[in-house]
Design a protein around this motif. Sequence first.
Motif, short mmCIF file in Angstrom:
data_model
loop_
_atom_site.label_atom_id
_atom_site.label_comp_id
_atom_site.label_asym_id
_atom_site.label_seq_id
_atom_site.Cartn_x
_atom_site.Cartn_y
_atom_site.Cartn_z
N UNK A 46 13.55 -44.97 40.81
CA UNK A 46 13.13 -43.58 40.84
C UNK A 46 11.63 -43.54 41.11
N UNK A 47 11.04 -42.46 41.57
CA UNK A 47 11.67 -41.16 41.82
C UNK A 47 12.43 -41.15 43.14
N UNK A 48 12.95 -39.98 43.48
CA UNK A 48 13.74 -39.82 44.69
C UNK A 48 12.90 -40.11 45.94
N UNK A 49 13.57 -40.62 46.98
CA UNK A 49 12.93 -40.82 48.28
C UNK A 49 12.90 -39.49 49.03
N UNK A 50 11.79 -39.23 49.73
CA UNK A 50 11.67 -37.97 50.46
C UNK A 50 11.25 -38.21 51.91
N UNK A 63 6.73 -24.64 54.00
CA UNK A 63 6.33 -23.74 55.09
C UNK A 63 7.51 -23.32 55.96
N UNK A 64 8.74 -23.71 55.57
CA UNK A 64 9.99 -23.34 56.26
C UNK A 64 10.11 -23.93 57.66
N UNK A 65 9.27 -24.92 58.00
CA UNK A 65 9.28 -25.46 59.35
C UNK A 65 10.06 -26.76 59.49
N UNK A 66 10.41 -27.40 58.37
CA UNK A 66 11.03 -28.72 58.43
C UNK A 66 12.22 -28.80 57.48
N UNK A 67 13.08 -29.82 57.74
CA UNK A 67 14.07 -30.23 56.76
C UNK A 67 13.36 -31.18 55.78
N UNK A 68 13.56 -30.95 54.50
CA UNK A 68 12.98 -31.85 53.49
C UNK A 68 14.12 -32.59 52.80
N UNK A 69 14.25 -33.88 53.09
CA UNK A 69 15.33 -34.69 52.53
C UNK A 69 14.89 -35.29 51.20
N UNK A 107 31.83 -39.57 45.33
CA UNK A 107 32.43 -39.64 44.00
C UNK A 107 31.48 -40.24 42.96
N UNK A 108 30.42 -40.88 43.43
CA UNK A 108 29.42 -41.42 42.51
C UNK A 108 28.45 -40.36 42.02
N UNK A 109 28.45 -39.20 42.67
CA UNK A 109 27.56 -38.11 42.27
C UNK A 109 26.73 -37.60 43.43
N UNK A 110 25.72 -36.80 43.11
CA UNK A 110 24.86 -36.22 44.13
C UNK A 110 24.05 -37.29 44.85
N UNK A 111 24.06 -37.24 46.19
CA UNK A 111 23.35 -38.24 46.99
C UNK A 111 22.06 -37.69 47.60
N UNK A 112 22.07 -36.42 48.00
CA UNK A 112 20.88 -35.85 48.63
C UNK A 112 20.93 -34.33 48.57
N UNK A 113 19.76 -33.74 48.49
CA UNK A 113 19.57 -32.29 48.63
C UNK A 113 18.57 -32.10 49.76
N UNK A 158 16.34 -33.33 73.30
CA UNK A 158 15.29 -32.82 72.41
C UNK A 158 14.99 -33.86 71.34
N UNK A 159 13.72 -34.15 71.14
CA UNK A 159 13.32 -35.20 70.20
C UNK A 159 13.06 -34.64 68.81
N UNK A 160 13.73 -35.22 67.82
CA UNK A 160 13.55 -34.90 66.41
C UNK A 160 12.75 -36.03 65.77
N UNK A 161 11.69 -35.71 65.08
CA UNK A 161 10.84 -36.73 64.44
C UNK A 161 11.11 -36.73 62.95
N UNK A 162 11.36 -37.92 62.39
CA UNK A 162 11.60 -38.07 60.96
C UNK A 162 10.44 -38.89 60.38
N UNK A 163 9.80 -38.33 59.33
CA UNK A 163 8.65 -38.97 58.71
C UNK A 163 8.89 -39.22 57.23
N UNK A 164 8.30 -40.29 56.73
CA UNK A 164 8.28 -40.52 55.29
C UNK A 164 7.32 -39.50 54.70
N UNK A 165 7.76 -38.77 53.68
CA UNK A 165 7.02 -37.59 53.24
C UNK A 165 5.65 -37.95 52.65
N UNK A 166 5.58 -39.03 51.90
CA UNK A 166 4.32 -39.35 51.21
C UNK A 166 3.24 -39.80 52.19
#
Length: 259
Positions: A36-40, A200-206, A188-194, A63-71
């Motif tokens: 822990x904590x959760x990965x973002x 700012x409503x501009x990105x998906x926050x995993x 079945x193991x439980x919650x995996x991601x939210x 179309x290119x989607x960019x995925x970044x490590x949040x920290x």
Amino acid sequence: MGCCEGKLPHPDDFLAPHTPRGGLPFLRCMPPSLRSPHTKYLATPWSVCLSQLDYDEGVGSHERIVVREMHSKAMVICLDLCPHRSFRKFSFIRDPQNELLGAMQTMQKIRPRESQRSHYALYGKQPVSGSQSITLEGQTLYHWATLTRPAFSFDAKMRMEGALKGDPAWTISMQLGLPPPRWVVRNRKGGAAVVPRSGDKKYHEYVIAPGVDPGLVVCGTFAQLLRRAPTQQLTQYLSTKLGMRIRAAFPATKPATPG
């Protein structure tokens, strides 16, 4: 937040630590967190397409989607998504140096309708014994997972392939609301991601639970969007069928020649 949007569960209440699968993750650059904590992660959203054209080449271009490590804000992968409304086109998973890491493609031979169950395949570079393989750009990719969406549903099931078939299936639930979309992922193991929107409503926050494979979560959610993109809308299908029946019942006749 829109008036019709439901509230996402709070990560601290929903997410449950998972035991990481043995072996390599789907994407080496996105390993599961072992503590822990959760990965973002942050991901740019796919653009909105209003076209209803059923054109196999699609509307627009990749179309290119960019995925970044949040920290750190460092880019970890990019997704080159096939054009909107295209059919049987590959979408590519690449690293920051543009090296191919995987791909996604529909498994349907005929463009599906909203009223039909359909399947989408996720291919990865890491070998999976017992799974089918394909060759793209001179590299062998292995069928890691299949995403299946029932008719008229915002939920999809993602099941592992080959030697990974014993892993629990994941339910990827897209939430109602304005773009960019939001998701809840569980097994079945439980919650995996939210996956809410960023502040700012501009990105998906995993927000991903410890032990969960982040690459599969991110690519699984975008596979659900890709699966929906080429769907022939039911209203369009019905209007086409109705027009065909009307033309069959009242065939065109040549006007009478004046005497």
